[in-house]
Design a protein around this motif. Sequence first.
Motif, PDB file in Angstrom:
ATOM      1  N   TRP A  12    -118.160 -13.078  59.946  1.00 13.30           N
ATOM      2  CA  TRP A  12    -119.410 -14.400  59.252  1.00 13.30           C
ATOM      3  C   TRP A  12    -119.166 -14.027  57.006  1.00 13.30           C
ATOM      4  N   ILE A  13    -118.593 -12.985  56.532  1.00 10.52           N
ATOM      5  CA  ILE A  13    -119.484 -12.356  55.552  1.00 10.52           C
ATOM      6  C   ILE A  13    -118.441 -13.179  54.809  1.00 10.52           C
ATOM      7  N   ILE A  14    -117.024 -13.672  54.735  1.00  9.38           N
ATOM      8  CA  ILE A  14    -116.146 -14.417  54.362  1.00  9.38           C
ATOM      9  C   ILE A  14    -116.768 -16.066  54.471  1.00  9.38           C
ATOM     10  N   LYS A  15    -117.497 -16.252  55.586  1.00  5.76           N
ATOM     11  CA  LYS A  15    -117.511 -17.698  55.780  1.00  5.76           C
ATOM     12  C   LYS A  15    -118.611 -17.722  55.161  1.00  5.76           C
ATOM     13  N   ILE A  16    -119.679 -16.741  54.263  1.00  7.02           N
ATOM     14  CA  ILE A  16    -121.019 -17.435  53.787  1.00  7.02           C
ATOM     15  C   ILE A  16    -120.354 -17.162  52.678  1.00  7.02           C
ATOM     16  N   CYS A  17    -119.602 -16.322  52.454  1.00  9.23           N
ATOM     17  CA  CYS A  17    -118.938 -16.714  50.726  1.00  9.23           C
ATOM     18  C   CYS A  17    -118.411 -17.357  50.135  1.00  9.23           C
ATOM     19  N   ALA A  18    -117.751 -17.485  51.344  1.00 10.74           N
ATOM     20  CA  ALA A  18    -116.768 -19.464  50.758  1.00 10.74           C
ATOM     21  C   ALA A  18    -117.209 -20.487  50.783  1.00 10.74           C
ATOM     22  N   THR A  19    -118.512 -19.878  51.360  1.00 11.50           N
ATOM     23  CA  THR A  19    -120.109 -21.652  51.363  1.00 11.50           C
ATOM     24  C   THR A  19    -120.435 -21.123  50.490  1.00 11.50           C
ATOM     25  N   THR A  20    -120.800 -20.492  49.786  1.00 12.36           N
ATOM     26  CA  THR A  20    -121.579 -20.234  48.206  1.00 12.36           C
ATOM     27  C   THR A  20    -120.385 -20.871  47.774  1.00 12.36           C
ATOM     28  N   LEU A  21    -119.073 -19.772  47.032  1.00  8.35           N
ATOM     29  CA  LEU A  21    -118.168 -20.175  46.255  1.00  8.35           C
ATOM     30  C   LEU A  21    -118.027 -21.690  46.616  1.00  8.35           C
ATOM     31  N   GLY A  22    -117.969 -22.111  47.644  1.00  6.83           N
ATOM     32  CA  GLY A  22    -117.578 -23.701  47.317  1.00  6.83           C
ATOM     33  C   GLY A  22    -119.271 -24.763  46.138  1.00  6.83           C
ATOM     34  N   GLU A  23    -119.902 -23.894  46.966  1.00  5.82           N
ATOM     35  CA  GLU A  23    -121.279 -25.299  46.068  1.00  5.82           C
ATOM     36  C   GLU A  23    -121.133 -24.520  44.912  1.00  5.82           C
ATOM     37  N   THR A  24    -121.056 -23.214  44.361  1.00  5.88           N
ATOM     38  CA  THR A  24    -120.730 -22.978  42.558  1.00  5.88           C
ATOM     39  C   THR A  24    -119.599 -24.310  42.175  1.00  5.88           C
ATOM     40  N   ALA A  25    -117.908 -23.868  42.811  1.00  4.28           N
ATOM     41  CA  ALA A  25    -117.171 -24.835  42.363  1.00  4.28           C
ATOM     42  C   ALA A  25    -117.668 -26.548  41.709  1.00  4.28           C
ATOM     43  N   GLY A  26    -118.620 -26.367  43.132  1.00  5.70           N
ATOM     44  CA  GLY A  26    -119.171 -27.864  43.308  1.00  5.70           C
ATOM     45  C   GLY A  26    -119.733 -28.259  41.983  1.00  5.70           C
ATOM     46  N   ASP A  27    -120.943 -27.390  41.680  1.00  2.95           N
ATOM     47  CA  ASP A  27    -121.747 -27.784  40.502  1.00  2.95           C
ATOM     48  C   ASP A  27    -120.833 -27.480  39.414  1.00  2.95           C
ATOM     49  N   LEU A  28    -120.116 -26.291  39.346  1.00  3.48           N
ATOM     50  CA  LEU A  28    -119.492 -26.039  38.659  1.00  3.48           C
ATOM     51  C   LEU A  28    -118.476 -27.500  37.373  1.00  3.48           C
ATOM     52  N   LEU A  29    -118.068 -28.179  38.368  1.00  6.34           N
ATOM     53  CA  LEU A  29    -117.460 -29.048  38.057  1.00  6.34           C
ATOM     54  C   LEU A  29    -118.298 -30.559  37.888  1.00  6.34           C
ATOM     55  N   TYR A  30    -119.135 -30.163  38.543  1.00  4.06           N
ATOM     56  CA  TYR A  30    -120.150 -31.982  38.681  1.00  4.06           C
ATOM     57  C   TYR A  30    -120.670 -31.676  37.481  1.00  4.06           C
ATOM     58  N   MET A  31    -121.863 -30.949  37.356  1.00  8.08           N
ATOM     59  CA  MET A  31    -122.743 -30.375  36.215  1.00  8.08           C
ATOM     60  C   MET A  31    -122.069 -30.153  35.137  1.00  8.08           C
ATOM     61  N   THR A  32    -121.672 -28.949  35.492  1.00  8.82           N
ATOM     62  CA  THR A  32    -121.552 -27.582  34.138  1.00  8.82           C
ATOM     63  C   THR A  32    -120.185 -28.426  32.640  1.00  8.82           C
ATOM     64  N   LEU A  33    -118.523 -29.116  33.757  1.00 10.23           N
ATOM     65  CA  LEU A  33    -118.317 -29.842  32.946  1.00 10.23           C
ATOM     66  C   LEU A  33    -118.094 -31.140  32.915  1.00 10.23           C
ATOM     67  N   LEU A  44    -111.572 -30.806  45.285  1.00 13.72           N
ATOM     68  CA  LEU A  44    -111.633 -29.689  45.832  1.00 13.72           C
ATOM     69  C   LEU A  44    -111.691 -30.403  47.122  1.00 13.72           C
ATOM     70  N   ILE A  45    -111.251 -31.313  47.914  1.00  9.73           N
ATOM     71  CA  ILE A  45    -110.783 -31.768  48.698  1.00  9.73           C
ATOM     72  C   ILE A  45    -108.562 -31.458  48.978  1.00  9.73           C
ATOM     73  N   GLY A  46    -108.600 -31.492  47.619  1.00 14.36           N
ATOM     74  CA  GLY A  46    -107.303 -31.852  47.419  1.00 14.36           C
ATOM     75  C   GLY A  46    -107.052 -29.725  47.904  1.00 14.36           C
ATOM     76  N   LEU A  47    -107.578 -29.271  46.852  1.00 15.18           N
ATOM     77  CA  LEU A  47    -107.278 -27.623  47.122  1.00 15.18           C
ATOM     78  C   LEU A  47    -107.878 -27.507  48.967  1.00 15.18           C
ATOM     79  N   PHE A  48    -108.444 -27.845  49.315  1.00 11.89           N
ATOM     80  CA  PHE A  48    -108.227 -27.177  50.963  1.00 11.89           C
ATOM     81  C   PHE A  48    -107.335 -28.104  51.782  1.00 11.89           C
TER      82      PHE A  48
END
Length: 68
Positions: A12-33, A44-48
């Motif tokens: 569950w700890i890893i699941k929460i961290c993965a979800t958080t990191l996925g959201e962060t990666a999405g925001d990084l690519l979509y909004m920041t970059l 992100l789907i390709g990496l998955f």
Amino acid sequence: MNKVAEITIYFWIIKICATTLGETAGDLLYMTLDIGYGPSSLILIGLFLITLIWQLLAKRFNPYCIGQ
């Protein structure tokens, strides 16, 4: 021949961290970059899919652990 991890508190700890990191990666690519929603999703789907196929082709469960 079990490829499924045991569900424990660590799961569950890893699941929460993965979800958080996925959201962060999405925001990084979509909004920041400013790559855009579609390309960010495809990246992100390709990496998955790459990691999913790698795991499914493995002969046994291979958790990635730092320090091993």
